[in-house]
Design an enzyme around this catalytic site. Sequence first.
Site, PDB file in Angstrom:
ATOM      1  N   ILE A   8       8.199  -0.674  -4.261  1.00  0.00           N
ATOM      2  CA  ILE A   8       8.619   0.725  -4.434  1.00  0.00           C
ATOM      3  C   ILE A   8      10.110   0.923  -4.129  1.00  0.00           C
ATOM      4  O   ILE A   8      10.716   1.868  -4.639  1.00  0.00           O
ATOM      5  CB  ILE A   8       7.741   1.667  -3.571  1.00  0.00           C
ATOM      6  CG1 ILE A   8       7.830   3.112  -4.083  1.00  0.00           C
ATOM      7  CG2 ILE A   8       8.102   1.570  -2.094  1.00  0.00           C
ATOM      8  CD1 ILE A   8       6.791   4.035  -3.474  1.00  0.00           C
ATOM      9  N   ASN A  21       4.984   6.182  10.257  1.00  0.00           N
ATOM     10  CA  ASN A  21       4.153   6.517  11.420  1.00  0.00           C
ATOM     11  C   ASN A  21       4.767   7.749  12.085  1.00  0.00           C
ATOM     12  O   ASN A  21       5.841   8.201  11.682  1.00  0.00           O
ATOM     13  CB  ASN A  21       4.042   5.331  12.386  1.00  0.00           C
ATOM     14  CG  ASN A  21       5.391   4.875  12.887  1.00  0.00           C
ATOM     15  OD1 ASN A  21       6.113   5.624  13.537  1.00  0.00           O
ATOM     16  ND2 ASN A  21       5.760   3.645  12.563  1.00  0.00           N
ATOM     17  N   GLY A  29       5.132  -3.200   6.790  1.00  0.00           N
ATOM     18  CA  GLY A  29       4.656  -2.782   5.476  1.00  0.00           C
ATOM     19  C   GLY A  29       5.723  -2.123   4.634  1.00  0.00           C
ATOM     20  O   GLY A  29       6.893  -2.525   4.640  1.00  0.00           O
ATOM     21  N   VAL A  30       5.316  -1.087   3.919  1.00  0.00           N
ATOM     22  CA  VAL A  30       6.242  -0.424   3.006  1.00  0.00           C
ATOM     23  C   VAL A  30       7.352   0.286   3.794  1.00  0.00           C
ATOM     24  O   VAL A  30       8.501   0.368   3.336  1.00  0.00           O
ATOM     25  CB  VAL A  30       5.469   0.524   2.053  1.00  0.00           C
ATOM     26  CG1 VAL A  30       4.920   1.729   2.745  1.00  0.00           C
ATOM     27  CG2 VAL A  30       6.326   0.905   0.864  1.00  0.00           C
ATOM     28  N   ASP A  31       7.045   0.754   4.972  1.00  0.00           N
ATOM     29  CA  ASP A  31       8.022   1.418   5.843  1.00  0.00           C
ATOM     30  C   ASP A  31       9.180   0.454   6.172  1.00  0.00           C
ATOM     31  O   ASP A  31      10.363   0.795   6.021  1.00  0.00           O
ATOM     32  CB  ASP A  31       7.284   1.848   7.126  1.00  0.00           C
ATOM     33  CG  ASP A  31       8.045   2.829   7.985  1.00  0.00           C
ATOM     34  OD1 ASP A  31       9.125   3.276   7.571  1.00  0.00           O
ATOM     35  OD2 ASP A  31       7.543   3.148   9.085  1.00  0.00           O
ATOM     36  N   SER A 114      -1.709   4.725   3.724  1.00  0.00           N
ATOM     37  CA  SER A 114      -2.804   4.418   4.683  1.00  0.00           C
ATOM     38  C   SER A 114      -3.656   3.188   4.370  1.00  0.00           C
ATOM     39  O   SER A 114      -4.541   2.865   5.159  1.00  0.00           O
ATOM     40  CB  SER A 114      -3.768   5.611   4.866  1.00  0.00           C
ATOM     41  OG  SER A 114      -3.203   6.584   5.707  1.00  0.00           O
ATOM     42  N   THR A 115      -3.412   2.513   3.225  1.00  0.00           N
ATOM     43  CA  THR A 115      -4.329   1.426   2.858  1.00  0.00           C
ATOM     44  C   THR A 115      -3.903   0.045   3.351  1.00  0.00           C
ATOM     45  O   THR A 115      -4.540  -0.952   3.025  1.00  0.00           O
ATOM     46  CB  THR A 115      -4.532   1.358   1.328  1.00  0.00           C
ATOM     47  OG1 THR A 115      -3.270   1.078   0.718  1.00  0.00           O
ATOM     48  CG2 THR A 115      -5.109   2.641   0.788  1.00  0.00           C
TER      49      THR A 115
HETATM   50  N1  AR6 Z   1       6.130  -1.390  -2.217  1.00  0.00           N
HETATM   51  C1  AR6 Z   1       4.962  -0.774  -2.511  1.00  0.00           C
HETATM   52  N2  AR6 Z   1       3.857  -0.897  -1.743  1.00  0.00           N
HETATM   53  C2  AR6 Z   1       3.941  -1.662  -0.631  1.00  0.00           C
HETATM   54  C3  AR6 Z   1       5.126  -2.328  -0.252  1.00  0.00           C
HETATM   55  C4  AR6 Z   1       6.261  -2.167  -1.098  1.00  0.00           C
HETATM   56  N3  AR6 Z   1       7.433  -2.744  -0.837  1.00  0.00           N
HETATM   57  N4  AR6 Z   1       4.887  -2.994   0.917  1.00  0.00           N
HETATM   58  C5  AR6 Z   1       3.592  -2.776   1.236  1.00  0.00           C
HETATM   59  N5  AR6 Z   1       3.018  -1.972   0.312  1.00  0.00           N
HETATM   60  P1  AR6 Z   1       1.319   0.021   4.940  1.00  0.00           P
HETATM   61  P2  AR6 Z   1      -0.106   2.324   6.094  1.00  0.00           P
HETATM   62  C6  AR6 Z   1       1.636  -1.436   0.257  1.00  0.00           C
HETATM   63  O1  AR6 Z   1       0.730  -0.903   5.939  1.00  0.00           O
HETATM   64  O2  AR6 Z   1      -1.423   1.675   5.877  1.00  0.00           O
HETATM   65  C7  AR6 Z   1       3.817   0.739   9.051  1.00  0.00           C
HETATM   66  O3  AR6 Z   1       4.099  -0.174  10.073  1.00  0.00           O
HETATM   67  C8  AR6 Z   1       0.550  -2.151   1.055  1.00  0.00           C
HETATM   68  O4  AR6 Z   1       0.054  -3.275   0.347  1.00  0.00           O
HETATM   69  O5  AR6 Z   1       2.746  -0.141   4.584  1.00  0.00           O
HETATM   70  O6  AR6 Z   1       0.050   3.768   5.719  1.00  0.00           O
HETATM   71  C9  AR6 Z   1       4.192   2.166   9.418  1.00  0.00           C
HETATM   72  O7  AR6 Z   1       5.307   2.225  10.264  1.00  0.00           O
HETATM   73  C10 AR6 Z   1      -0.493  -1.049   1.180  1.00  0.00           C
HETATM   74  O8  AR6 Z   1      -1.327  -0.990   0.031  1.00  0.00           O
HETATM   75  O9  AR6 Z   1       1.128   1.581   5.362  1.00  0.00           O
HETATM   76  C11 AR6 Z   1       2.951   2.652  10.094  1.00  0.00           C
HETATM   77  O10 AR6 Z   1       2.914   2.274  11.453  1.00  0.00           O
HETATM   78  C12 AR6 Z   1       0.332   0.240   1.230  1.00  0.00           C
HETATM   79  O11 AR6 Z   1       1.653  -0.145   0.826  1.00  0.00           O
HETATM   80  C13 AR6 Z   1       1.845   1.962   9.348  1.00  0.00           C
HETATM   81  O12 AR6 Z   1       2.422   0.761   8.832  1.00  0.00           O
HETATM   82  C14 AR6 Z   1       0.393   0.875   2.601  1.00  0.00           C
HETATM   83  O13 AR6 Z   1       0.433  -0.123   3.619  1.00  0.00           O
HETATM   84  C15 AR6 Z   1       1.351   2.771   8.190  1.00  0.00           C
HETATM   85  O14 AR6 Z   1       0.229   2.147   7.628  1.00  0.00           O
END
Ligand code: AR6
Length: 169
Positions: A8, A21, A29-31, A114-115
Amino acid sequence: MTVAEGDITKSQVGAIVNAANTTLLGGGGVDGAIHRAAGPELKEECRTIGGCPTGEARITKGYRLPAKWVIHTVGPVWSGGGRGEDGLLASCYRNSLALGREHGVSTIAFPSISTGAYRFPMDRAARIAVETVAGFLAGAPEIEQVIFVCFGEAAANAYRAALEGITPG
Ligand code: AR6
């Protein structure tokens, strides 16, 4: 609404949404990917906001990202579905779209909130995402395009199936 597979942070849109968060100070993750790509100024601006409750959203500039804005929203941690997780996830989508609209954004990219770390079941999250966005767009013609940017084929398939579920015919 369309589905794309990939990172993204590369999206050429008005705003990308971050699955953050409650501290808004970054994470994995994406963050983590968004903060790395945007550069340290993003965290500086986030620090001035002072956090965000689950289900709500906040907006910052995009800095080094192609997107002009980053909309940070905090998804619910999945704990079985009995703690209002569905409603909170829907609020994330609605509040993010509302903030985008207020800032004149016509194209928005969402990750699958959230996934990942928060363990919300993918199919259920995709259905909520698609239904909530469809409901919002019905009353928001200013928003021309919403892209669900999926990380991997399994996520993309879940979103495609959810979209088919609401496509007439
Ligand atoms: N582009 C698009 N999607 C992505 C990318 C990317 N670069 N990287 C991961 N995903 P998550 P949450 C997908 O864990 O569950 C963080 O530490 C990933 O495969 O990023 O909402 C925050 O700081 C998944 O399907 O977010 C919070 O503490 C989706 O993005 C916590 O994680 C969301 O996974 C939030 O958890």
